[in-house]
Design an enzyme around this catalytic site. Sequence first.
Site, short mmCIF file in Angstrom:
data_model
loop_
_atom_site.label_atom_id
_atom_site.label_comp_id
_atom_site.label_asym_id
_atom_site.label_seq_id
_atom_site.Cartn_x
_atom_site.Cartn_y
_atom_site.Cartn_z
N ASP A 173 0.83 -1.21 0.00
CA ASP A 173 0.00 0.00 0.00
C ASP A 173 0.86 1.26 0.00
O ASP A 173 2.07 1.22 0.25
CB ASP A 173 -0.91 0.02 1.23
CG ASP A 173 -2.14 -0.85 1.05
OD1 ASP A 173 -2.39 -1.27 -0.09
OD2 ASP A 173 -2.84 -1.10 2.05
N MET A 186 -7.05 9.40 9.86
CA MET A 186 -7.56 9.84 8.56
C MET A 186 -8.59 10.95 8.70
O MET A 186 -9.61 10.96 8.02
CB MET A 186 -8.15 8.65 7.78
CG MET A 186 -7.16 7.52 7.54
SD MET A 186 -7.89 6.08 6.72
CE MET A 186 -8.84 5.38 8.07
N LYS A 241 -4.09 2.83 -2.61
CA LYS A 241 -5.09 3.10 -1.59
C LYS A 241 -4.70 4.28 -0.72
O LYS A 241 -4.36 4.15 0.43
CB LYS A 241 -5.37 1.87 -0.75
CG LYS A 241 -6.07 0.83 -1.56
CD LYS A 241 -7.41 0.54 -0.99
CE LYS A 241 -7.32 -0.53 0.05
NZ LYS A 241 -6.60 -1.65 -0.45
#
Length: 512
Positions: free
Chosen positions: A37, A174, A59
Amino acid sequence: MKAAGTVYLVGAGPGDAGLLTLRGAELLGRADVVVYDALVNPELLRLAPPTAEIIYGGKRARAHAIPQEQLNALLVQKAREGKTVVRLKGGDPYLFGRGGEEAEELAAARIPFEVVPGISSIYAAPNYAGIPLTHRSCCSSFTVFTGHEDPTKGGTSLDYAQLARTPGTKVILMGVERIREIAEELMRHGMDGATPVGMVRWGTTGRQESLVGTLATIADLAAERGFTAPAVTVIGEVVHLRERLNWFEHRPLFGQRIVVTRTREQASQLSRQLLELGADVLEIPTIKIAPLTDRQQLEDLKDALEGIGCYDWLVFTSPNGVTAFFDYFFKVFGDVRALGNVRLAAIGPATAAKLQELHLRVDAMPRQYLAKQVAQAIREHGSVENLKILLLRAETANPELPRLLSEMGAIVDDVACYRTVAETEDVTGAAERFKEEGADWITFTSSSTVEHFHARFDLPACLAQFPRLKTASIGPETSKALQRLNVTPTVEAREHTIEGLVQALRRWRPAE
């Protein structure tokens, strides 16, 4: 029918390559396929075999290299081909990383799989910023939630009223892009606007940045700083402890991006020391060691090996020379005693250490690669007149040493035992990152690293493009190569070793 392989969902940790688990490293070392990733430290890819297929799974928000459904199908497909597949995921596979979805797909397809937990940025990033999530004087619990929910949902599933009244530290993953909305919702439901908030970007790496404010000010501060993902946000009184517990960001080279240009095999020694000092290291090997191909050079080396007992001294100028020579030597003799009573000279402690690995005693070791010092170290054992000296070096090497020894009366054979050739691979993406963002330092450990770096990047052009970029040389011969490009090294190591180079970087201070 070929038996299915196994898929390993491996947590790569928060960014610092040293935080990968032993199990994760072991599995990478025998992987046939690695799917990684965006937030995985690309340096970890070097743990995979050279034959492994490396696939970028992407991603990041709004930038998926492979859609999740296709990625799930890819894991199943590669396993059905009988391959060992390592799915390398940032942090921990089951913490906001969609690892559970991938595991469900594998289970439905009856593919054997194993989940290897990883250290999560939830606690690792605050740790490196000096913020413990719990502390007896502040709180005994913490709550974690994500600020990036499934965009297909009609609304948020977060209960801000509940979050606002829940005691303890709050950690948001996030959530950078929505920090204003989140902060306003928490305050609207009763949280004090003066509550301390800390944000940590690229936590645990040399790129780490931290920002501290309050629930009422953090959104404006983040906007002013241009503070972007990836980042972890911590809300609570524990943020005050950062003033006393901020251990990582006080390291002497923290915030300095340093390019290492040594061969891939040798880079780790320098990189490790720089990382320990907090630097953001870009390994961009510019050279690699290759065997001889020139017929005459091979003949000269063969003659030297056949007459090895006639020499009084063997002189090695680098660890590469030791490795290359003895590769050839053992193919011919198979027994180190065939060296006879020859004396050994090694330039620098790293070269001496390479000989000592073979249980060979070094008779002379000048610490610096200066022709006069090498000659003087040999002469301390007696006159060199009429002594036969074999120099074992790279295909292209400085002619000053053999000339000086010859002028002193020695009979010198200057024999190549390896070549340095250009390294152009960019396995980790470090070269591309350098082209886009620059660096603070480029370190050079030999003339050949200077020459090959220049051939690949155009060193004067890089210095013009990135005004903050500086150069560090390991010694006079390397500095001469820089000066031939009209580049004066910013620093030159006093002691011409890796440790000396690191110390030169530590000592440097900008002019007032």
